[in-house]
Design a protein around this motif. Structure first.
Motif, PDB file in Angstrom:
ATOM      1  N   LEU A  48      62.649  64.663  45.946  1.00  0.00           N
ATOM      2  CA  LEU A  48      61.608  64.402  44.954  1.00  0.00           C
ATOM      3  C   LEU A  48      61.414  65.621  44.063  1.00  0.00           C
ATOM      4  O   LEU A  48      61.614  66.758  44.494  1.00  0.00           O
ATOM      5  CB  LEU A  48      60.273  64.075  45.630  1.00  0.00           C
ATOM      6  CG  LEU A  48      60.199  62.782  46.419  1.00  0.00           C
ATOM      7  CD1 LEU A  48      58.880  62.722  47.185  1.00  0.00           C
ATOM      8  CD2 LEU A  48      60.341  61.570  45.508  1.00  0.00           C
ATOM      9  N   LEU A  60      51.303  65.236  44.452  1.00  0.00           N
ATOM     10  CA  LEU A  60      51.079  63.889  44.962  1.00  0.00           C
ATOM     11  C   LEU A  60      52.406  63.135  44.983  1.00  0.00           C
ATOM     12  O   LEU A  60      53.079  63.034  43.953  1.00  0.00           O
ATOM     13  CB  LEU A  60      50.087  63.139  44.070  1.00  0.00           C
ATOM     14  CG  LEU A  60      48.708  63.789  43.920  1.00  0.00           C
ATOM     15  CD1 LEU A  60      47.905  63.081  42.843  1.00  0.00           C
ATOM     16  CD2 LEU A  60      47.991  63.748  45.251  1.00  0.00           C
ATOM     17  N   PRO A  61      52.796  62.585  46.127  1.00  0.00           N
ATOM     18  CA  PRO A  61      54.060  61.846  46.195  1.00  0.00           C
ATOM     19  C   PRO A  61      54.154  60.709  45.170  1.00  0.00           C
ATOM     20  O   PRO A  61      55.240  60.442  44.653  1.00  0.00           O
ATOM     21  CB  PRO A  61      54.089  61.312  47.631  1.00  0.00           C
ATOM     22  CG  PRO A  61      53.266  62.304  48.391  1.00  0.00           C
ATOM     23  CD  PRO A  61      52.168  62.722  47.434  1.00  0.00           C
ATOM     24  N   ASP A  62      53.042  60.074  44.849  1.00  0.00           N
ATOM     25  CA  ASP A  62      53.047  58.994  43.860  1.00  0.00           C
ATOM     26  C   ASP A  62      53.373  59.493  42.454  1.00  0.00           C
ATOM     27  O   ASP A  62      53.805  58.717  41.610  1.00  0.00           O
ATOM     28  CB  ASP A  62      51.699  58.277  43.825  1.00  0.00           C
ATOM     29  CG  ASP A  62      51.429  57.478  45.083  1.00  0.00           C
ATOM     30  OD1 ASP A  62      52.372  57.270  45.873  1.00  0.00           O
ATOM     31  OD2 ASP A  62      50.277  57.059  45.284  1.00  0.00           O
ATOM     32  N   GLU A  63      53.154  60.778  42.190  1.00  0.00           N
ATOM     33  CA  GLU A  63      53.427  61.357  40.880  1.00  0.00           C
ATOM     34  C   GLU A  63      54.832  61.957  40.793  1.00  0.00           C
ATOM     35  O   GLU A  63      55.285  62.334  39.716  1.00  0.00           O
ATOM     36  CB  GLU A  63      52.405  62.453  40.566  1.00  0.00           C
ATOM     37  CG  GLU A  63      50.992  61.955  40.386  1.00  0.00           C
ATOM     38  CD  GLU A  63      50.797  61.233  39.060  1.00  0.00           C
ATOM     39  OE1 GLU A  63      51.404  61.642  38.052  1.00  0.00           O
ATOM     40  OE2 GLU A  63      50.036  60.260  39.052  1.00  0.00           O
ATOM     41  N   ARG A  65      58.940  62.400  40.898  1.00  0.00           N
ATOM     42  CA  ARG A  65      60.102  61.684  40.377  1.00  0.00           C
ATOM     43  C   ARG A  65      61.208  61.746  41.425  1.00  0.00           C
ATOM     44  O   ARG A  65      61.531  62.818  41.953  1.00  0.00           O
ATOM     45  CB  ARG A  65      60.558  62.373  39.090  1.00  0.00           C
ATOM     46  CG  ARG A  65      61.840  61.853  38.487  1.00  0.00           C
ATOM     47  CD  ARG A  65      62.196  62.623  37.225  1.00  0.00           C
ATOM     48  NE  ARG A  65      62.553  64.019  37.451  1.00  0.00           N
ATOM     49  CZ  ARG A  65      63.730  64.434  37.894  1.00  0.00           C
ATOM     50  NH1 ARG A  65      64.679  63.576  38.179  1.00  0.00           N
ATOM     51  NH2 ARG A  65      63.965  65.728  38.051  1.00  0.00           N
TER      52      ARG A  65
END
Length: 69
Positions: A48, A60-63, A65
């Motif tokens: 990531l 944040l893992p959701d942010e 790429r």
């Protein structure tokens, strides 16, 4: 004082090197590589890339790429 035109992008703010030394991947707890050109912190273990916006790492893992092969 010089004014820059509104359509001229500002130079990206640099991340604090001391902060970068302390940060680890929130998922794997492994060290991160700093990509200054892309303004990202790279977690090779999690595959990531976490963005840095206005000099602030967004961990944040959701942010993040996903890294490509």
């Amino acid at each position: 004082m010089t004014d820059t035109p509104a359509d001229t992008p500002a130079a990206p703010r640099r991340a604090d090197p001391r902060l970068l030394e302390l940060l680890v991947c929130p998922l794997t707890k492994t060290t991160l590589d700093y990509d200054a050109a892309a303004q990202e912190l790279i977690s090779r273990a999690a595959r990531l890339a976490f963005p840095i916006r206005d000099g602030i790492p967004i961990m944040l893992p959701d942010e993040a790429r996903p890294l490509e092969d």
